[in-house]
Scaffold this active site. Sequence first.
Site, PDB file in Angstrom:
ATOM      1  N   CYS A 181      -3.462   7.372   6.780  1.00 26.80           N
ATOM      2  CA  CYS A 181      -2.040   7.800   7.456  1.00 26.80           C
ATOM      3  C   CYS A 181      -2.187   7.912   8.997  1.00 26.80           C
ATOM      4  O   CYS A 181      -1.295   7.419   9.699  1.00 26.80           O
ATOM      5  CB  CYS A 181      -1.462   9.058   6.925  1.00 26.80           C
ATOM      6  SG  CYS A 181      -1.416   8.769   5.248  1.00 26.80           S
ATOM      7  N   CYS A 203       3.942   8.631   2.014  1.00 22.64           N
ATOM      8  CA  CYS A 203       3.628  10.028   1.422  1.00 22.64           C
ATOM      9  C   CYS A 203       3.795  11.214   2.210  1.00 22.64           C
ATOM     10  O   CYS A 203       4.077  10.847   3.386  1.00 22.64           O
ATOM     11  CB  CYS A 203       2.192   9.932   0.476  1.00 22.64           C
ATOM     12  SG  CYS A 203       1.005   9.633   1.975  1.00 22.64           S
ATOM     13  N   CYS A 206       0.988  -1.206  -0.089  1.00 25.76           N
ATOM     14  CA  CYS A 206      -0.166  -0.104   0.072  1.00 25.76           C
ATOM     15  C   CYS A 206       0.955   1.110   0.031  1.00 25.76           C
ATOM     16  O   CYS A 206       0.243   2.273  -0.193  1.00 25.76           O
ATOM     17  CB  CYS A 206      -0.781   0.055   1.278  1.00 25.76           C
ATOM     18  SG  CYS A 206      -2.021  -1.218   1.332  1.00 25.76           S
ATOM     19  N   ASP A 223       2.732   2.250   2.451  1.00 25.06           N
ATOM     20  CA  ASP A 223       2.628   3.214   3.761  1.00 25.06           C
ATOM     21  C   ASP A 223       3.534   2.186   4.701  1.00 25.06           C
ATOM     22  O   ASP A 223       2.720   1.126   5.041  1.00 25.06           O
ATOM     23  CB  ASP A 223       1.574   3.676   4.264  1.00 25.06           C
ATOM     24  CG  ASP A 223       0.952   4.808   3.668  1.00 25.06           C
ATOM     25  OD1 ASP A 223       1.818   5.413   3.399  1.00 25.06           O
ATOM     26  OD2 ASP A 223      -0.287   4.940   3.464  1.00 25.06           O
TER      27      ASP A 223
END
Lengths: 404, 305
Positions: B106, B62, B35, B37
């Site tokens: 996130c 990100c 993914c 992350d």
Amino acid sequence: MPDIYLDNNATTKVDSVVVDAMIPFFTEQFGNPSSIHRFADGVAKAIKKARSQVQELIGAEHDSEIIFTSCGTESDSTAILSAIKAQPNRKEIITTAVEHPAILNLVDNLEKEGYTIHRMPVDKCGRLNLDAYKNLLSDQVAIVSVMWANNETGTIFPVVEMAEMANAAGVMFHTDAVQAVGKIPMMLQDTKIDMLSISGHKLHAPKGIGVLYLRRGTRYRPLLRGGHQERGRRAGTENTASIVGLGKACELAIEHMEYENVQVKAMRDRLEQGIVEAIPHSFITGDLNNRLPNTTDIAFEYIEGEAILMLLNKAGIAASSGSACTSGSLEPSHVMRAMDIPYTAAHGTIRFSFSRYNSMSDVDEVLKVMPSIVATLRKLSPYWDSINNEPVADPEQAFQPSYA
Amino acid sequence: MWDYSDKVKDHFFNPKNAGAVEGANAIGEVGSISCGDALRLTLKVNEDSEVIEDAGFQTFGCGSAIASSSVLTEIIKGLTLDDALKVTNQDIAAELDGLPPEKMHCSVMGREALQAAVANYRGEEWKDDHEEGALVCKCFAIDAVMIEEMVWANKLRTVEDVTNFTKAGGGCAACHEDIEAILEKVMKERGETFDPSAAPIEKVEAKAEKKPLTNLQRIKKIEEVIMSFRPQLMADGGDVELVEVIGNTAYVNMTGACSGCQMSSMTIAGIQQRLMEVMAEFIKVVPASQMPTSELVNIKEVGHA
């Protein structure tokens, strides 16, 4: 701060010559080209001229093979939906795993309606296997749709050869050429390509104008029915100013074709060589010997693309990424996945795409900032050993977080 | 690109506490490289006071993933482990002046890394069974997995049902086609056919019981409903118990694999829905950790009186 635009595969700046050509068609030449009074006279002539300018850029045999549409996506949809409507007994479509969403989402939807979709895979360099392709061709296939050049890597597919093969098997062939038109020369009258999509804003014309090239004699069913515009093949009052603009842009593209393939290519080559020499654990994706002259897609391992773009943006440089996070999806770009690029690299791919408006000083500027951007982010990365300045040993093993 | 707040940008461009803490005695690793992350959180915890003395992060991700990690370390430094565990993903997002809906995960990752690190310190095993799907409803940040689970669990049949149970589709309505596709898929697996003109599930009032209950009967009934969820939860290595009922709020303890995982809020929503159906009144189900302590004192005082 510099203002460097290296995202020309996303969209391009409208050439000022194009803008100048368009302006009269908003004001004094506002007539409907279908009218018979004097307000329409010049407009119909201007459209005719634009049609021949597009014809010349792509080497079409007849100007009536040019159908103006609203965008590349409309051209793609028209082509595929026309093919299946005109041949209701053929229930298969051949395409590739790396097409633009304008094709992939359309065929996904057709799959739900019962069509069999063959999405040809690519190898690690983004190349197709033509033997496998040949085996898929049959009288069950309504249309083959294969992009001329990939928007992310610039990789060029052998569409001329593939169209010959389709033609020999009695199958229609469409190519989404929005990235290729204006960047590489083409002569459609010498090919067996039946349909081809163009998007104006990829070649310095405005957004909202496209073309479907339709070879004379190809069985066709319009997407939009209504008025007699475009000989009844695409109803709707013509977007006259943009059509004129696209015509002008095609004329300019012919003039700059050599510059694009020599000077622009030299900028691209110097940038990518400079980057992979200066930055360890970075590599160029795609078929390196067979690419558009303006595109390079570079994977920076162990860091994520959106973070790179934000730092580039801060340095005044615009590019784009195949990272999941720039699109709001979780998976990285389907093109990177199709090429089997590992996740630790696929999320960190950056596409730099040039145009004739760029210069070597742009390249120097990117080369100046890129190493420190990558180093900054690697310092934060759990896959990077900051002390020894190298990836941690066996990265995928060393850091295996649980799924979240 | 994304409409990031200045705070997100600030934490991204000038991250706080980047890198691993030396001599860390609590490490939490969460995320998924597929993914894009992944986060490693390292904490130095004072073994006597359980105060987090230092925190550091290493993030592959990100801009908002890096910002969420950075702000998390700032929030939890100086807190005890128990206080740190009360930090929710909404707290993280709020501290950043908000995140775009596509980026809320996130903040969830930050909270999960914290839970994983505390579990690691305490020698517990932290398990996360949350699976995240493609974002369907952008207005309320609801993903496909969540909708599918709710359609299964509650036998939903219409888009309106999905909106009532998950909020998905309740905003701009652009995702109704995707919701219909999920309904079609799940209903096919159930052996049913999706009918766009079907009536939504009956409203709560229809099932109302007529006789008013005594306080004791009411609490017993609430407990009965909650107990009915236990086998299902225990199968997944978790459990639930009723702790207290104050007014129209039922406080529950989620334990084992259920505590803290993303699914717990869904489970709680499921329990709440069932309670409202059975009890024919509005009942809010809330984790016991959020129970106001003053209320407890009052109850004790009443008890002594």
